[in-house]
Design an enzyme around this catalytic site. Structure first.
Site, PDB file in Angstrom:
ATOM      1  N   GLU A 203       4.628   9.073 -53.496  1.00 43.89           N
ATOM      2  CA  GLU A 203       4.169  10.376 -54.007  1.00 43.89           C
ATOM      3  C   GLU A 203       4.847  10.736 -55.322  1.00 43.89           C
ATOM      4  OE1 GLU A 203       4.536  13.174 -50.711  1.00 43.89           O
ATOM      5  OE2 GLU A 203       2.643  12.475 -49.917  1.00 43.89           O
ATOM      6  N   GLU A 392      -1.040   7.427 -45.874  1.00 40.77           N
ATOM      7  CA  GLU A 392      -0.547   8.545 -45.067  1.00 40.77           C
ATOM      8  C   GLU A 392      -1.703   9.476 -44.770  1.00 40.77           C
ATOM      9  OE1 GLU A 392       2.849  10.825 -46.322  1.00 40.77           O
ATOM     10  OE2 GLU A 392       3.802   9.050 -47.196  1.00 40.77           O
TER      11      GLU A 392
END
Ligand code: BGP
Length: 495
Positions: A203, A392
């Site tokens: 991320e 995810e």
């Protein structure tokens, strides 16, 4: 029965060392930036604990930036709980955990390597890598391979060696680039025949909001965070080039927290507002997938007086080191409005936006939007035309252990089923090239945003509680057998 997914689709689950592994001070591991973050709740923030040069102990919410005087030491203080220290204790349970993954039929397992297991001080004054740390991941990878499970490795997942923060504010400083490349070279060479799939930074776009988690940077300044992001871009590009030299079969990706943002109405002003929010995501993947800074960001920097210091070859590195695939997390979607009167806020995974009346939210306020996953896949594939990987996705929820020991997490099954259905449409109806799907926290772990254990994502329950008690025993939830069937039928049977 749906059409399902190709035979070589990488079904699995995802974790990260700092939230799952534990063993924070075992096997010669050094301290990372996550080791000084306390627990929190949905309403009370996780704190960063540190001591000022005059000896005063301080605590500041991790998500707010902080500026500290030189000589500040980030440390663990009495009276606080640091849930990442023991996490779910994968360090001592990896054989049992991998056997459970194998029983579900996992084709892959996403985990991260803790940089400080390999170089306790991030490589600064570490002459040699720490053999015990390297050997630990050898054992984990061997165990996975024994069960036919492909490791998918995140090189840096929300933890930076604390020694680098103390020395020069970690990623804010150029020296971290070379130390990261040295770390990559060490693990690429060591695991050359064991790991094929890599991701550089988890991320990476989180640095837009916060310097600590993704970059070990204590700051409130956007200028400093953007400079740190530049260093990560260059480091990632160098890692891609180096990795391909070490093994041309390596697939090295970037990783984005994708925050799909809808316009609140068809008012063009709302549409522009939604684009502004979305471009905050795309900036990162534009650099990593296309190999150069996009104009909209250069203009923003110009307007805000942000100047990125570059070394002469940086642009070349960015162009040469584009990624092989784009991995992303997807939990929810957001709404943006240009109208200041529209104010009902929703909570979220890093990003917050407005409430969407068409969606329900999780217990933590994250707005559940399965169709948004199809939209995300379509947008991202159309923009970059490289393989995508959903690394995810999942529902953080409170699970109840019944008297007979069962855990009936139908809400989790519903969430995952709805998202897999939409993913299937993106693949079969829209032609998106999708490598795989690894739901987050496949075995319960510590929440990144709140530090809670009770925000559970897993197919497997871990007996560990927010007050630090628990014996770490593992229990299958109802979703365990459901996911096993999904994998066994290549995603055709989702009922
Ligand atoms: C992502 C992170 C993960 C993970 C997940 C769920 O942002 O990459 O590390 O934690 O979100 O978030 P949370 O743990 O806050 O529920």
């Amino acid at each position: 029965m749906g059409k399902g997914f190709p035979k070589d689709f990488l079904w699995g689950g995802a974790t990260a060392a700092n939230q799952f592994e534990g063993g924070w001070n075992e096997g010669g591991k050094g301290m990372s930036t996550d080791d000084v973050v306390t627990n929190g709740t949905n309403t009370t923030p996780r704190l960063l604990t540190y001591t000022l040069p005059d000896g005063t102990h301080k605590q500041t919410p991790m998500f707010f930036g902080l500026d500290v005087p030189e000589g500040t030491v980030f440390d663990c203080q009495e009276g606080y709980l640091y849930p990442n220290h023991e996490a779910s204790d994968f360090y001592h349970h990896y054989k049992e955990d991998i056997a459970l993954m194998a029983e579900m039929g996992f084709k892959c397992f996403r985990l991260s390597i803790a940089w400080t297991r390999i170089f306790p001080n991030g490589g600064l004054n570490d002459e040699e890598p720490n053999e015990a740390g390297l050997a630990f991941y050898d054992d984990v990878f061997d165990e996975l391979i024994k069960h036919g499970i492909e490791p998918v490795v995140t090189i840096s997942h929300y933890e930076t060696p604390l020694a680098l923060t103390h020395a020069f504010n970690a990623w804010a400083d150029r020296r971290t680039v070379d130390l990261f490349v040295k770390y990559c070279e060490t693990i690429f060479k060591r695991y050359r025949t064991k790991v094929k799939y890599w991701m550089t930074f988890n991320e990476i776009n989180c640095i837009d909001m916060n310097g600590w988690m993704p970059a070990g940077v204590a700051t409130t300044s956007k200028q400093v965070r953007m400079q740190a992001a530049h260093h990560q871009f260059v480091a990632s590009a160098k890692a891609v080039v180096l990795g391909h030299k070490i093994n041309s079969d390596f697939k090295i990706g970037c990783m984005l927290a994708y925050s799909l943002t809808y316009a609140n109405t068809c008012n063009p002003d709302d549409v522009i507002e939604a684009w502004k929010k979305s471009s905050g995501n795309y900036f990162f993947t534009d650099v990593q997938c296309r190999g150069y800074y996009p104009n909209y960001k250069l203009k923003e920097f110009e307007r805000e007086g942000i100047v990125i210091e570059k070394e002469p070859n940086d642009d070349e590195w960015l162009a040469k080191g584009t990624v092989d695939y784009l991995a992303f997390s997807y939990y929810m979607s957001n709404v943006a409005s240009a109208d200041p009167a529209v104010q009902e806020k929703a909570k979220g995974n890093l990003f917050t936006g407005l409430k969407n009346p068409y969606l329900k939210a999780s217990d933590w306020g994250w707005q559940i939007d399965p169709v948004g996953l199809r939209v995300a896949l379509d947008y991202l594939y159309d923009r970059y035309q490289i393989p995508l990987f959903v690394v995810e996705n999942g529902l953080g929820a409170v699970d109840k252990v019944e008297e007979d020991g069962s855990i009936n997490d139908d809400y989790r099954i519903d969430y995952l089923r709805d998202h897999i259905r939409e993913m299937e449409k993106a693949v079969n109806e829209d032609g998106v090239e999708l490598m795989g799907y690894t739901p987050w926290g496949c075995i319960d772990l510590v929440s990144a945003s709140t530090g809670e254990m009770k925000k559970r994502y897993g197919f497997v329950y871990v007996e560990k509680y927010d007050d630090g008690t628990g014996d770490y025993s593992r229990k299958k939830k109802k979703s365990f057998d459901w996911y096993k069937k999904v994998i066994a039928t290549d995603g055709q049977d989702l009922d």
